[in-house]
Design a protein around this motif. Structure first.
Motif, short mmCIF file in Angstrom:
data_model
loop_
_atom_site.label_atom_id
_atom_site.label_comp_id
_atom_site.label_asym_id
_atom_site.label_seq_id
_atom_site.Cartn_x
_atom_site.Cartn_y
_atom_site.Cartn_z
N ASP A 195 91.69 54.36 38.02
CA ASP A 195 93.13 54.68 37.38
C ASP A 195 93.68 55.58 37.95
O ASP A 195 92.72 56.63 37.30
CB ASP A 195 92.79 54.24 35.42
CG ASP A 195 92.62 53.59 34.59
OD1 ASP A 195 93.30 52.67 35.13
OD2 ASP A 195 91.24 53.56 34.33
N LEU A 196 94.69 55.60 38.48
CA LEU A 196 94.96 57.10 38.90
C LEU A 196 96.42 57.66 38.36
O LEU A 196 96.69 57.09 37.20
CB LEU A 196 95.42 56.44 40.61
CG LEU A 196 93.93 56.11 41.48
CD1 LEU A 196 94.46 56.01 42.36
CD2 LEU A 196 92.74 57.17 41.73
N SER A 197 96.69 58.69 38.70
CA SER A 197 97.63 59.06 38.00
C SER A 197 99.30 58.38 38.47
O SER A 197 99.88 58.49 37.55
CB SER A 197 98.08 60.61 38.46
OG SER A 197 98.36 61.12 40.17
N SER A 198 99.00 57.73 39.81
CA SER A 198 99.80 56.98 39.89
C SER A 198 100.15 55.41 38.79
O SER A 198 100.64 54.43 39.31
CB SER A 198 100.33 56.58 40.99
OG SER A 198 98.78 56.09 41.80
N GLY A 199 98.53 55.21 38.47
CA GLY A 199 99.10 53.97 37.24
C GLY A 199 97.23 53.57 38.23
O GLY A 199 96.79 53.62 39.12
N PRO A 200 97.01 52.12 37.65
CA PRO A 200 95.44 51.13 37.99
C PRO A 200 95.79 51.07 39.57
O PRO A 200 96.65 50.05 39.24
CB PRO A 200 96.15 50.09 37.27
CG PRO A 200 96.42 50.55 35.61
CD PRO A 200 98.12 51.68 36.85
N HIS A 201 94.95 51.12 39.57
CA HIS A 201 94.56 50.35 41.66
C HIS A 201 93.39 50.29 41.44
O HIS A 201 92.58 50.28 40.84
CB HIS A 201 95.08 51.68 42.30
CG HIS A 201 96.60 52.64 42.97
ND1 HIS A 201 97.03 52.62 41.43
CD2 HIS A 201 97.11 52.32 43.52
CE1 HIS A 201 97.56 52.93 42.09
NE2 HIS A 201 97.86 52.65 43.48
N LEU A 202 93.53 48.90 43.17
CA LEU A 202 92.09 48.83 43.64
C LEU A 202 91.43 49.11 44.39
O LEU A 202 92.42 49.53 45.39
CB LEU A 202 92.52 46.75 43.66
CG LEU A 202 91.30 46.12 44.70
CD1 LEU A 202 90.11 46.25 43.74
CD2 LEU A 202 91.77 44.74 45.09
N GLN A 203 90.48 50.02 44.19
CA GLN A 203 89.57 50.73 45.42
C GLN A 203 89.49 49.68 45.93
O GLN A 203 88.04 48.84 45.83
CB GLN A 203 89.07 52.12 44.28
CG GLN A 203 88.77 53.10 45.68
CD GLN A 203 88.33 54.23 44.90
OE1 GLN A 203 86.70 53.95 44.66
NE2 GLN A 203 89.03 54.97 45.01
N VAL A 204 89.38 49.71 47.06
CA VAL A 204 88.74 49.41 48.74
C VAL A 204 87.47 50.46 49.26
O VAL A 204 88.50 51.44 50.03
CB VAL A 204 89.56 48.31 49.31
CG1 VAL A 204 88.63 47.81 50.75
CG2 VAL A 204 90.49 47.84 49.01
N VAL A 205 86.45 50.59 49.07
CA VAL A 205 85.81 51.04 49.77
C VAL A 205 84.69 50.46 51.58
O VAL A 205 84.44 49.53 51.30
CB VAL A 205 84.66 52.00 49.60
CG1 VAL A 205 83.56 53.02 50.09
CG2 VAL A 205 84.99 53.38 48.09
#
Length: 402
Positions: free
Chosen positions: A47-57
């Motif tokens: 959950d980022l300030s710009s909204g929910p995201h899918l994070q890929v590392v």
């Protein structure tokens, strides 16, 4: 009849793009005939300030690359690209179960699904996507949460540290188990320099309550009062049979092998080297270390004439200190590779709270460093006239550094 690869990819794709249920996922290896750009990838919702995201590392042999994709077309394209890489195994954990597949050397696809057994979720958990429930009894016993299971405002930083540690531990254990490590019926975990044992108890809770593993944990600390206090906490939690504490130094504490996971979180200066060396001697499958200071290399930098043109850096005290931090972590990572561990460095504590915020994660593979990597190491220690403590502990002739 085993499913084909396209069927397995479809199931994984649906689970990865389920924003409401996805907890974490990982992929690695390679299907015959494919060479993925990445050694391993890890995915999770954030959950980022710009909204929910899918994070890929994404991890290569040297570092990690992080990208955040907004749910929708961006996330769908990212997932499609990852599936096209040709990874040999995928493991996806959602709140309602797990989906995994691997491709054998003969090209057979082995697909498994498992209903959730140990994950309990509420609407609040879904919103925060926490791996450590604030109502967990060990948090109350350690004074991080109150009697109602709410994290105290004065202990929010400590709770965030525990949560981040568990997240890193979870990913490392998942990777090790998918590679055939950490599969003994009962695992042994040793926390070297455990202090008040916040992370010792967090590790036991996650491995047993959340992952359902049979685990024995030993905490080591030089202070007798720490051993007594931590043992009393374990007794109150009903964990005393599985979580024990011994008094002693990292080097000499009476801890028997085997040790599957060795941890040293915020050990000071060369105590981190002592812990890494002991983990290597135990041949631990997984070693996690988060050093809190790097005085040894700092002292060596002050005593030597920097190679040109690095005088521009070392003449400033604060820059010399940060350069010393970077050198220390880089040298340790290489020496662990030399000892047969695949090693990466990841952020542990948010850099807003401390500049020394890295965790070294080392997976035992038995694959040594390449000649090119050894040459880079030799050039570095020769140019700076450095003698890393870990190199000596691992048996390297001190004459090499004269």
């Amino acid at each position: 009849m085993s499913p084909d690869l396209a069927t397995a990819h479809d199931q994984v794709r649906r689970r990865l793009l389920d924003a409401d249920r996805l907890v974490r996922a990982s992929a690695g290896g390679a299907v015959k005939g494919h060479t993925p750009r990445w050694r391993r990838v890890e995915l999770r919702p954030v959950d980022l300030s710009s909204g929910p995201h899918l994070q890929v590392v994404s991890y290569d042999d040297r570092q990690a690359f992080t990208a955040n994709h907004a749910w929708g077309d961006d996330a769908e394209n990212a997932v499609a690209e990852l599936l096209a890489e040709g990874f040999g195994h995928w493991h996806v954990t959602c709140t309602d179960g797990e989906t995994a597949f691997r491709v054998t050397k003969g090209g057979r696809v082995l697909l498994t699904t498992k209903a959730a057994e140990h994950v309990q979720q509420t609407a609040h958990d879904r919103e925060k996507r926490r791996l450590v429930d604030p109502s967990a009894p060990f948090l109350r016993e350690l004074g991080i949460a109150d009697s109602a299971g709410v994290v105290k405002k004065t202990r929010l930083d400590k709770y965030r540290q525990v949560e981040q540690f568990v997240r890193l531990l979870d990913g490392a254990v998942s990777e090790a188990r998918s590679g055939g490590r950490l599969v003994r019926d009962r695992l042994r975990v040793v926390d070297l320099g455990c202090g008040n044992a916040y992370l010792t108890f967090a590790a036991y809770h996650h491995l047993t309550v959340r992952l359902g593993l049979s685990v024995e944990v030993v905490g080591v600390d030089v202070k007798s009062q720490a051993r007594q206090h931590n043992a009393e906490v374990a007794e109150r939690l009903g964990w005393a049979a599985d979580v024990t504490f011994v008094e002693g130094t990292i080097t000499d504490a009476d801890v028997r092998a085997p040790v599957d996971i060795a941890m040293a979180l915020h050990a000071c200066d060369t105590a981190s080297d002592d812990a890494l060396a002991r983990g290597v001697r135990w041949q631990s499958d997984l070693i996690l270390a988060a050093p809190c200071c790097h005085h040894d290399i700092q002292r060596q930098l002050k005593a030597c004439q920097p190679p040109p043109p690095y005088g521009l850096v070392t003449r400033h005290g604060i820059l010399r200190e940060r350069w010393g931090d970077a050198l220390t972590d880089a040298l340790r990572a290489h020496l662990m590779r030399r000892a047969g561990y695949r090693t990466d460095l990841v952020e542990f504590v948010d850099s807003r709270h401390t500049p020394r915020n890295l965790m070294l994660r080392a997976h035992r593979t038995g694959v040594a460093a390449t000649p090119e990597q050894e040459a880079e190491y030799d050039d570095l220690v020769t140019a700076w006239r450095l003698k890393p403590r870990l190199a000596v502990l691992l048996g390297e002739d001190e004459a090499h550094y004269r």
